[in-house]
Scaffold this motif. Structure first.
Motif, PDB file in Angstrom:
ATOM      1  N   LEU A 205     -36.774  62.145 -75.456  1.00 38.64           N
ATOM      2  CA  LEU A 205     -37.905  62.966 -75.903  1.00 38.64           C
ATOM      3  C   LEU A 205     -38.117  62.834 -77.401  1.00 38.64           C
ATOM      4  O   LEU A 205     -39.214  63.069 -77.894  1.00 38.64           O
ATOM      5  N   LEU A 206     -37.062  62.483 -78.128  1.00 40.31           N
ATOM      6  CA  LEU A 206     -37.134  62.348 -79.572  1.00 40.31           C
ATOM      7  C   LEU A 206     -36.100  61.322 -80.011  1.00 40.31           C
ATOM      8  O   LEU A 206     -34.994  61.262 -79.471  1.00 40.31           O
ATOM      9  N   LYS A 207     -36.477  60.498 -80.978  1.00 39.87           N
ATOM     10  CA  LYS A 207     -35.573  59.477 -81.489  1.00 39.87           C
ATOM     11  C   LYS A 207     -35.700  59.447 -83.013  1.00 39.87           C
ATOM     12  O   LYS A 207     -36.806  59.300 -83.545  1.00 39.87           O
ATOM     13  N   GLU A 211     -33.031  51.619 -85.514  1.00 37.46           N
ATOM     14  CA  GLU A 211     -32.053  50.950 -84.676  1.00 37.46           C
ATOM     15  C   GLU A 211     -31.246  49.905 -85.439  1.00 37.46           C
ATOM     16  O   GLU A 211     -31.801  48.997 -86.057  1.00 37.46           O
ATOM     17  N   PHE A 212     -29.935  50.045 -85.407  1.00 37.45           N
ATOM     18  CA  PHE A 212     -28.973  49.134 -86.039  1.00 37.45           C
ATOM     19  C   PHE A 212     -29.172  48.988 -87.553  1.00 37.45           C
ATOM     20  O   PHE A 212     -28.687  48.037 -88.156  1.00 37.45           O
ATOM     21  N   THR A 213     -29.870  49.945 -88.167  1.00 39.02           N
ATOM     22  CA  THR A 213     -30.175  49.845 -89.595  1.00 39.02           C
ATOM     23  C   THR A 213     -29.623  51.061 -90.334  1.00 39.02           C
ATOM     24  O   THR A 213     -30.238  52.138 -90.320  1.00 39.02           O
ATOM     25  N   PRO A 214     -28.473  50.940 -90.981  1.00 35.27           N
ATOM     26  CA  PRO A 214     -27.936  52.073 -91.734  1.00 35.27           C
ATOM     27  C   PRO A 214     -28.730  52.303 -93.014  1.00 35.27           C
ATOM     28  O   PRO A 214     -29.303  51.375 -93.588  1.00 35.27           O
ATOM     29  N   GLY A 215     -28.787  53.546 -93.458  1.00 33.54           N
ATOM     30  CA  GLY A 215     -29.497  53.854 -94.693  1.00 33.54           C
ATOM     31  C   GLY A 215     -29.461  55.329 -94.985  1.00 33.54           C
ATOM     32  O   GLY A 215     -28.754  56.107 -94.325  1.00 33.54           O
ATOM     33  N   ALA A 216     -30.223  55.736 -95.989  1.00 30.13           N
ATOM     34  CA  ALA A 216     -30.320  57.137 -96.387  1.00 30.13           C
ATOM     35  C   ALA A 216     -31.803  57.536 -96.362  1.00 30.13           C
ATOM     36  O   ALA A 216     -32.613  56.886 -95.718  1.00 30.13           O
ATOM     37  N   GLY A 217     -32.149  58.601 -97.065  1.00 30.24           N
ATOM     38  CA  GLY A 217     -33.530  59.042 -97.073  1.00 30.24           C
ATOM     39  C   GLY A 217     -33.852  59.894 -95.866  1.00 30.24           C
ATOM     40  O   GLY A 217     -32.972  60.372 -95.147  1.00 30.24           O
ATOM     41  N   ASP A 218     -35.150  60.071 -95.597  1.00 33.11           N
ATOM     42  CA  ASP A 218     -35.593  60.954 -94.525  1.00 33.11           C
ATOM     43  C   ASP A 218     -35.636  60.274 -93.160  1.00 33.11           C
ATOM     44  O   ASP A 218     -35.627  60.948 -92.129  1.00 33.11           O
ATOM     45  N   SER A 219     -35.705  58.957 -93.131  1.00 34.28           N
ATOM     46  CA  SER A 219     -35.926  58.253 -91.869  1.00 34.28           C
ATOM     47  C   SER A 219     -34.746  57.394 -91.433  1.00 34.28           C
ATOM     48  O   SER A 219     -34.811  56.753 -90.390  1.00 34.28           O
ATOM     49  N   LYS A 220     -33.665  57.368 -92.208  1.00 36.51           N
ATOM     50  CA  LYS A 220     -32.508  56.556 -91.849  1.00 36.51           C
ATOM     51  C   LYS A 220     -31.228  57.389 -91.925  1.00 36.51           C
ATOM     52  O   LYS A 220     -31.120  58.310 -92.723  1.00 36.51           O
ATOM     53  N   ASP A 234     -35.334  74.300 -84.199  1.00 37.00           N
ATOM     54  CA  ASP A 234     -34.837  73.594 -85.378  1.00 37.00           C
ATOM     55  C   ASP A 234     -33.428  73.069 -85.097  1.00 37.00           C
ATOM     56  O   ASP A 234     -32.674  73.665 -84.313  1.00 37.00           O
ATOM     57  N   PHE A 235     -33.072  71.980 -85.762  1.00 33.12           N
ATOM     58  CA  PHE A 235     -31.763  71.402 -85.503  1.00 33.12           C
ATOM     59  C   PHE A 235     -31.178  70.787 -86.765  1.00 33.12           C
ATOM     60  O   PHE A 235     -31.893  70.485 -87.731  1.00 33.12           O
ATOM     61  N   PHE A 236     -29.864  70.636 -86.748  1.00 33.29           N
ATOM     62  CA  PHE A 236     -29.105  70.075 -87.865  1.00 33.29           C
ATOM     63  C   PHE A 236     -28.431  68.783 -87.422  1.00 33.29           C
ATOM     64  O   PHE A 236     -27.984  68.663 -86.279  1.00 33.29           O
ATOM     65  N   ILE A 237     -28.348  67.823 -88.339  1.00 34.99           N
ATOM     66  CA  ILE A 237     -27.657  66.563 -88.089  1.00 34.99           C
ATOM     67  C   ILE A 237     -26.592  66.368 -89.159  1.00 34.99           C
ATOM     68  O   ILE A 237     -26.879  66.516 -90.357  1.00 34.99           O
ATOM     69  N   ALA A 238     -25.378  66.046 -88.734  1.00 32.84           N
ATOM     70  CA  ALA A 238     -24.306  65.675 -89.666  1.00 32.84           C
ATOM     71  C   ALA A 238     -24.344  64.159 -89.831  1.00 32.84           C
ATOM     72  O   ALA A 238     -24.167  63.413 -88.872  1.00 32.84           O
ATOM     73  N   ASP A 239     -24.572  63.717 -91.053  1.00 35.10           N
ATOM     74  CA  ASP A 239     -24.774  62.288 -91.347  1.00 35.10           C
ATOM     75  C   ASP A 239     -23.857  61.883 -92.494  1.00 35.10           C
ATOM     76  O   ASP A 239     -24.259  61.925 -93.666  1.00 35.10           O
ATOM     77  N   GLY A 240     -22.780  61.490 -92.253  1.00 30.79           N
ATOM     78  CA  GLY A 240     -21.791  61.422 -91.242  1.00 30.79           C
ATOM     79  C   GLY A 240     -20.702  60.667 -91.964  1.00 30.79           C
ATOM     80  O   GLY A 240     -20.044  61.156 -92.878  1.00 30.79           O
ATOM     81  N   ASP A 250     -37.271  70.448 -88.172  1.00 28.46           N
ATOM     82  CA  ASP A 250     -37.935  71.350 -87.240  1.00 28.46           C
ATOM     83  C   ASP A 250     -37.913  70.735 -85.846  1.00 28.46           C
ATOM     84  O   ASP A 250     -37.449  69.606 -85.647  1.00 28.46           O
ATOM     85  N   ARG A 251     -38.444  71.441 -84.874  1.00 29.75           N
ATOM     86  CA  ARG A 251     -38.343  71.001 -83.487  1.00 29.75           C
ATOM     87  C   ARG A 251     -39.054  69.675 -83.235  1.00 29.75           C
ATOM     88  O   ARG A 251     -38.775  68.982 -82.253  1.00 29.75           O
ATOM     89  N   ASN A 252     -39.983  69.296 -84.108  1.00 29.53           N
ATOM     90  CA  ASN A 252     -40.719  68.043 -83.954  1.00 29.53           C
ATOM     91  C   ASN A 252     -40.082  66.876 -84.703  1.00 29.53           C
ATOM     92  O   ASN A 252     -40.607  65.766 -84.669  1.00 29.53           O
ATOM     93  N   GLY A 253     -38.977  67.149 -85.389  1.00 30.81           N
ATOM     94  CA  GLY A 253     -38.283  66.087 -86.091  1.00 30.81           C
ATOM     95  C   GLY A 253     -38.703  65.908 -87.532  1.00 30.81           C
ATOM     96  O   GLY A 253     -38.384  64.887 -88.155  1.00 30.81           O
ATOM     97  N   LYS A 254     -39.396  66.911 -88.107  1.00 28.53           N
ATOM     98  CA  LYS A 254     -39.782  66.848 -89.506  1.00 28.53           C
ATOM     99  C   LYS A 254     -38.681  67.460 -90.368  1.00 28.53           C
ATOM    100  O   LYS A 254     -38.222  68.583 -90.122  1.00 28.53           O
ATOM    101  N   LYS A 255     -38.289  66.742 -91.399  1.00 24.48           N
ATOM    102  CA  LYS A 255     -37.207  67.211 -92.245  1.00 24.48           C
ATOM    103  C   LYS A 255     -37.597  68.467 -93.006  1.00 24.48           C
ATOM    104  O   LYS A 255     -38.679  68.557 -93.592  1.00 24.48           O
TER     105      LYS A 255
END
Length: 546
Positions: A205-207, A211-220, A234-240, A250-255
Motif C-alpha cells: 500500500l505504501l513504499k 530500491e537498492f540505493t542507500p542514502g539520506a534526505g527525505d526520500s532515501k 502517523d508513523f516513525f522509522i528508525a534509520d538505522g 504522516d499516514r500518506n508518507g509525507k515527512k
C-alpha cells in the motif's frame, strides 16, 4: 557393657538408615530439567563482524561534544543478575517441531492475536553481504522464494497463514499496526513497506526509499531497521545502521520531522548525549505518556521521546543489561514495564572488561531498575534480535538469529495455574512399551538439541511444559537451588527418629533394672532377675487386655 554396645549400634544403624531414606527421597523428587546450552559462535569471523557493525556513512570520525563521564557506582554484575527473579517460564515445545525457520529478525502480533514473525529463510547477513558503501552484493540471488512472513497460533504454534514470497532480500523489522496492516523493513533494499492485512496479496500500500540505493534526505534510507505506528496513521522509522536517525511521517508518507545523530565509535559510553544513536535498532510506543522509544543498540540503552515533536524524555541504561541492547517492547502491566533483550559483547575482537549475560530483562519504567530476568530454561540466549510482549504482560516472544528460532515465555503465574491436561501435545511422539517417548525439541541449531525424554502415560500424552513450569517455579523460589524434602521423606524421617528413641529408652530401662537388681538381691545371676521382672511386668499388662 553389652547394653552400651547395643545402644550405640542401634543409634548408628538408625541414623545411617535415616540418611539413606532422605537422600533417596530427594533423588526421586528431583525432576531433571533439559537445559538450554548457549552458543557464543554466531558463524561470523571477527573481521566480518567488524565490517557488519562498522558499515555506515560518516562514522569514522566522531566530533560531537562528550559530556564528562560520571563515575557510576560499579556493581558486581554477576551477583546482581543471580539475585534477579525469573518471572517468565520457557515454553520449550512451542512452536511445533515441524516448523523450519531461517534467521528470525522480527516478531509482532496481529489483531487476531497470532504471533507474526519475519525470517530470512536461507539468507545470512555476513561480512560479504554489503560493500563499504552499503550496497547489497547478492542481487543475483534474487528475492527470497519462500514465505518470509509467518503467523503462528499463540497456543499451538501452528502456522495460520504466510506470505512474502519473492518480495524481500534481507528482512529486518516487522510491525503490525492497529488496523492489521503489516510494516516491514528490508536492509538490502534500503526500503520500508506497508502491506494490508495478511499481506493483501503481496501488493504494498505504501513504499518508501529507493530500491537498492542507500542514502539520506527525505526520500532515501540506509538500512532502515524498524517502524512504529500511531493510531492516527502517523508513523516513525528508525534509520538505522548508517544514518542513525528517527523520522516521523504522516499516514500518506509525507515527512513531518526527523532527529538524531550518529554516535557510533565502536564503544559505548557511560553517558551518551541525548538524541545521539549508535544504531537505533527497534522502536516501541508508550501510549500513556505519548512516547516513542528506541533501542539504542551499541549504546546499550533505551531512549524515549515525545512523539508529537521528538523532544527527549528519558533514557534507560543499566549495568546489568550491559553495553548492547538489541530490542525492547512496552507493556502497561504492573505500572509500565520495558521488556528488553541484550546481545553478546566482545564481538569486535576486544576483550570485554565487564561481565555480560545474554538474556531478557524487565525494566520498571518509574524507577529505571531491572526487576527480573528470563531466558531459555533460565539459561542465556545466543543472538536475540527482537522481542514482543502482550499488552497484559503475560506472554513474551523472542526472535533469534542464531540459533534460528522463535521463543515463547509465559508469566509464572499463568504457567503455574495451567492444568496438566491443557499442556500442548508435541508434534513428534511414538509409543514404546506402555510409555510415550517425547521429542521435546528438534530445532535448527545445535544449542537446542535435547535428548529424548520418556514420560509415563495411561493412554494420554502430556508434554514437559507443565512439568517445566512447576520445576521452574520451585527453582525461582529457591535461587540457591537447595532441595527441600517432600512429604514422604519427612514421614520416613519421623518414623526412624521415633524408632531410635524407643530403642534407646528400652535399653536405658534394661540398664537401670540391671543396676537395681545388683543392689538388692544377691541370689542368682542378674540377668535371671531382670528376666523374671520383665515376665511379671508383661503378665500385668496382658491382664488388662480384653
Amino acid at each position: 557393657m553389652i547394653t552400651s554396645n547395643f545402644v550405640r549400634s542401634t543409634c548408628c544403624v538408625s541414623l545411617v538408615f535415616l540418611a539413606i531414606c532422605i537422600a533417596d527421597s530427594a533423588t526421586d523428587e528431583n525432576l531433571s530439567l533439559q537445559r538450554y546450552l548457549s552458543q557464543d559462535d554466531t558463524g561470523l569471523s571477527t573481521n566480518k563482524r567488524i565490517q557488519q557493525i562498522m558499515q555506515g556513512g560518516g562514522t569514522a570520525d566522531i566530533s560531537w561534544p562528550q559530556p564528562p563521564k560520571l563515575k557510576a557506582e560499579k556493581i558486581d554484575v554477576k551477583s546482581e543478575i543471580a539475585k534477579l527473579n525469573t518471572t517468565y517460564v520457557y515454553q520449550s515445545s512451542w512452536p511445533g517441531d515441524e516448523l523450519k525457520l531461517g534467521s528470525v529478525s522480527a516478531v509482532s502480533f496481529d489483531r487476531e492475536g497470532n504471533v507474526v514473525i519475519f525470517h530470512r529463510v536461507d539468507r545470512i547477513w555476513d561480512g560479504q553481504t554489503f560493500n563499504n558503501n552499503n550496497i547489497f552484493q547478492q542481487r543475483r540471488k534474487g528475492p527470497i522464494r519462500d514465505n518470509t512472513v509467518l503467523a503462528l497460533e499463540r497456543k499451538t504454534g501452528q502456522v495460520v497463514y504466510g506470505w512474502g514470497k519473492g518480495l524481500f532480500y534481507m528482512p529486518h523489522g516487522l510491525t503490525i499496526d492497529h488496523e492489521n496492516n503489516a510494516w516491514v523493513t528490508d536492509v538490502a533494499l534500503h526500503q520500508v513497506f506497508k502491506f494490508g492485512p495478511r499481506g493483501s496479496n503481496d501488493q504494498p500500500l505504501l513504499k518508501l526509499g529507493m530500491e537498492f540505493t542507500p542514502g539520506a534526505g527525505d526520500s532515501k534510507f540506509c538500512k532502515p531497521t524498524s517502524v512504529a505506528v500511531l493510531e492516527n496513521g502517523d508513523f516513525f522509522i528508525a534509520d538505522g545502521y548508517c544514518n542513525a536517525r528517527i523520522l516521523k511521517f504522516d499516514r500518506n508518507g509525507k515527512k513531518i520531522l526527523a532527529w538524531g545523530q550518529n554516535s557510533f565509535a565502536g564503544t559505548s559510553f557511560d553517558v551518551a548525549p541525548k538524541n545521539y544513536f549508535a544504531i537505533p535498532h527497534a522502536l516501541t510506543l508508550v501510549p500513556e505518556q505519548q512516547l516513542v522509544c528506541a533501542a539504542d543498540r551499541e549504546n546499550g540503552r533505551v531512549q524515549c521521546f515525545f512523539w508529537a515533536n521528538g523532544t527527549f524524555h528519558s533514557q534507560y541504561h543499566n549495568q546489568i543489561v550491559g553495553d548492547r541492547l538489541f530490542s525492547m517492547d512496552y507493556t502497561p502491566a504492573e505500572g509500565g514495564q520495558l521488556v528488553v533483550v541484550n546481545g553478546p559483547i566482545g564481538e569486535l575482537g576486544l576483550k570485554p572488561d565487564t561481565y555480560n549475560e545474554v538474556r531478557g530483562y524487565v525494566i520498571y519504567m518509574r524507577t529505571k531498575q531491572v526487576i527480573s530476568k528470563f531466558g531459555p530454561n533460565d539459561m542465556q540466549f545466543s543472538n536475540p534480535h527482537d522481542v514482543a510482549v502482550t499488552k497484559d504482560g503475560s506472554e513474551i516472544y523472542v526472535a533469534e538469529l542464531n540459533p534460528m528460532r522463535i521463543h515463547k515465555f509465559l508469566h509464572k503465574t499463568l504457567a503455574k495455574s495451567m492444568p496438566m491436561s491443557e499442556a500442548k501435545t508435541p508434534m513428534a511422539h511414538h509409543s514404546v512399551s506402555g510409555s510415550t517417548t517425547v521429542n521435546t525439541i528438534s530445532r535448527s541449531g545445535p544449542a537446542y538439541q535435547v535428548d529424548e525424554v520418556v514420560v509415563k502415560s495411561n493412554g494420554s500424552i502430556s508434554t514437559l511444559d507443565a512439568l517445566l513450569a512447576q520445576e521452574t517455579e520451585q527453582w525461582s523460589k529457591a535461587p540457591n537451588k537447595t532441595h527441600h524434602p517432600g512429604g514422604t521423606a519427612i514421614l520416613v524421617a519421623s518414623l526412624m527418629l521415633l524408632f531410635a528413641a524407643l530403642t534407646f529408652a528400652l535399653a536405658l530401662i534394661i540398664a537401670r533394672r540391671r543396676k537395681r537388681g545388683n543392689e538388692s538381691i544377691s541370689v542368682g545371676p542378674p540377668s535371671e532377675l531382670v528376666y523374671r521382672k520383665l515376665v511379671a511386668s508383661s503378665q500385668n499388662v496382658c491382664d488388662e487386655c480384653p
